[in-house]
Design a protein around this motif. Structure first.
Motif, mmCIF file in Angstrom:
data_model
loop_
_atom_site.group_PDB
_atom_site.id
_atom_site.type_symbol
_atom_site.label_atom_id
_atom_site.label_comp_id
_atom_site.label_asym_id
_atom_site.label_seq_id
_atom_site.Cartn_x
_atom_site.Cartn_y
_atom_site.Cartn_z
ATOM 1 N N UNK A 140 5.338 -2.795 1.304
ATOM 2 C CA UNK A 140 4.766 -3.717 2.279
ATOM 3 C C UNK A 140 4.393 -2.974 3.550
ATOM 4 N N UNK A 141 3.158 -3.152 3.957
ATOM 5 C CA UNK A 141 2.654 -2.507 5.170
ATOM 6 C C UNK A 141 3.006 -3.379 6.380
ATOM 7 N N UNK A 142 3.588 -2.771 7.425
ATOM 8 C CA UNK A 142 4.040 -3.553 8.591
ATOM 9 C C UNK A 142 2.902 -3.845 9.569
ATOM 10 N N UNK A 143 2.031 -4.744 9.181
ATOM 11 C CA UNK A 143 0.906 -5.094 10.040
ATOM 12 C C UNK A 143 1.394 -5.922 11.227
ATOM 13 N N UNK A 150 0.830 -1.202 0.000
ATOM 14 C CA UNK A 150 0.000 0.000 0.000
ATOM 15 C C UNK A 150 0.865 1.253 0.000
ATOM 16 N N UNK A 151 0.221 2.363 -0.308
ATOM 17 C CA UNK A 151 0.831 3.679 -0.109
ATOM 18 C C UNK A 151 0.413 4.145 1.281
ATOM 19 N N UNK A 152 1.386 4.465 2.121
ATOM 20 C CA UNK A 152 1.058 4.861 3.489
ATOM 21 C C UNK A 152 2.164 5.736 4.062
ATOM 22 N N UNK A 153 1.806 6.445 5.133
ATOM 23 C CA UNK A 153 2.795 7.210 5.880
ATOM 24 C C UNK A 153 2.549 6.955 7.365
ATOM 25 N N UNK A 154 3.070 7.802 8.218
ATOM 26 C CA UNK A 154 2.952 7.555 9.664
ATOM 27 C C UNK A 154 1.500 7.605 10.140
ATOM 28 N N UNK A 155 0.675 8.395 9.478
ATOM 29 C CA UNK A 155 -0.687 8.601 9.951
ATOM 30 C C UNK A 155 -1.738 7.779 9.216
ATOM 31 N N UNK A 156 -1.572 7.635 7.910
ATOM 32 C CA UNK A 156 -2.650 7.036 7.142
ATOM 33 C C UNK A 156 -2.206 6.056 6.079
ATOM 34 N N UNK A 157 -3.179 5.347 5.543
ATOM 35 C CA UNK A 157 -2.968 4.393 4.460
ATOM 36 C C UNK A 157 -4.004 4.689 3.377
ATOM 37 N N UNK A 158 -3.593 4.588 2.121
ATOM 38 C CA UNK A 158 -4.478 4.900 1.002
ATOM 39 C C UNK A 158 -5.165 3.625 0.505
ATOM 40 N N UNK A 199 -4.587 -1.789 -3.289
ATOM 41 C CA UNK A 199 -3.871 -1.979 -4.549
ATOM 42 C C UNK A 199 -4.522 -1.175 -5.676
ATOM 43 N N UNK A 200 -3.804 -0.191 -6.189
ATOM 44 C CA UNK A 200 -4.294 0.619 -7.294
ATOM 45 C C UNK A 200 -4.532 -0.227 -8.544
ATOM 46 N N UNK A 201 -3.575 -1.075 -8.886
ATOM 47 C CA UNK A 201 -3.697 -1.856 -10.117
ATOM 48 C C UNK A 201 -4.786 -2.921 -10.020
ATOM 49 N N UNK A 202 -5.038 -3.427 -8.815
ATOM 50 C CA UNK A 202 -6.146 -4.384 -8.686
ATOM 51 C C UNK A 202 -7.469 -3.688 -8.990
ATOM 52 N N UNK A 203 -7.628 -2.470 -8.488
ATOM 53 C CA UNK A 203 -8.869 -1.747 -8.769
ATOM 54 C C UNK A 203 -8.971 -1.383 -10.245
ATOM 55 N N UNK A 222 -7.256 6.649 4.948
ATOM 56 C CA UNK A 222 -7.851 6.398 6.269
ATOM 57 C C UNK A 222 -6.730 6.267 7.296
ATOM 58 N N UNK A 223 -7.069 6.463 8.536
ATOM 59 C CA UNK A 223 -6.046 6.385 9.583
ATOM 60 C C UNK A 223 -5.518 4.957 9.706
ATOM 61 N N UNK A 224 -4.248 4.847 10.029
ATOM 62 C CA UNK A 224 -3.683 3.517 10.255
ATOM 63 C C UNK A 224 -4.350 2.843 11.449
#
Length: 201
Positions: A183-186, A9-17, A51-55, A75-77
């Motif tokens: 990769x999102x660190x879940x 995903x595209x994400x930063x400290x606060x949110x994920x797209x 996933x952008x390409x999946x959509x 949305x918020x992480x």
């Protein structure tokens, strides 16, 4: 060996797209209000996809009826991980559930559903790893809309540009306009419930 079940995903400290495709009747008011408003339905499940390409594969680059507008919803992480902590896979998996009956019982009560589908390449071919989809039920949708959403951006012009470049055979240039996903660190305590981790590679 990397797991085939990883959230990219595209994400930063606060949110994920996450991405969604809607008609203009829903997308326009949502972008203006920066939250979903009627005629968006609060009485049915809504699916979000990082996933952008999946959509793009799903909406055929915005050409399917009712999916003409592509929205990037940040949305918020905290909300994203809360959703996953409540989620149950849409199908029985022996590695994730004690029994078919146990899975069915959890699934029937779940506020959030999760399913994995083959990730897609720029040209729509199936990849060798999977992309996650999150279905937020009507029981949690108000929380999604009112508490988790940080921003809604209309990506439709960008989608049109990338698709046009592809059709003109300029795939390398098109790829430069695709959102970067990593990769999102879940937390492992959540991820292992969805076939994530080395043991499921």
């Amino acid at each position: 060996m990397p797991s085939k079940h990883e959230i990219r995903a595209a994400f930063d400290r606060e949110g994920i797209v996450v991405y969604q495709a809607y008609s203009s009747a829903i997308a326009g008011p949502a972008v203006a209000a920066q939250r979903f408003v009627e005629p968006f339905s609060f009485g049915r499940m809504t699916w979000i996809k990082p996933s952008f390409l999946w959509l793009m594969h799903r909406s055929n680059w915005g050409s399917k009826s009712g999916q003409e507008r592509t929205l990037a919803v940040t949305i918020s992480r905290k909300g994203w991980e809360e959703a996953l902590s409540k989620a149950v896979l849409t199908s029985y998996e022996p590695k994730a559930h004690r029994s078919r009956e146990d899975w069915h019982r959890q699934f029937e009560d779940a506020e959030v559903h999760v399913q994995w589908d083959p990730e897609r390449t720029l040209r729509g071919a199936a990849s060798d790893h999977f992309s996650i989809q999150i279905g937020i039920s009507r029981h949690l949708i108000r929380t999604f809309v009112d508490e988790w959403i940080l921003k809604i951006e209309d990506l439709t012009p960008a989608v049109t540009k990338v698709h046009d470049l592809l059709r003109r055979g300029r795939a390398d240039e098109a790829k430069r306009h695709v959102p970067t996903e990593r990769v999102y660190p879940l937390p492992a305590s959540i991820g292992r419930r969805f076939l994530m981790g080395p043991c499921h590679g």
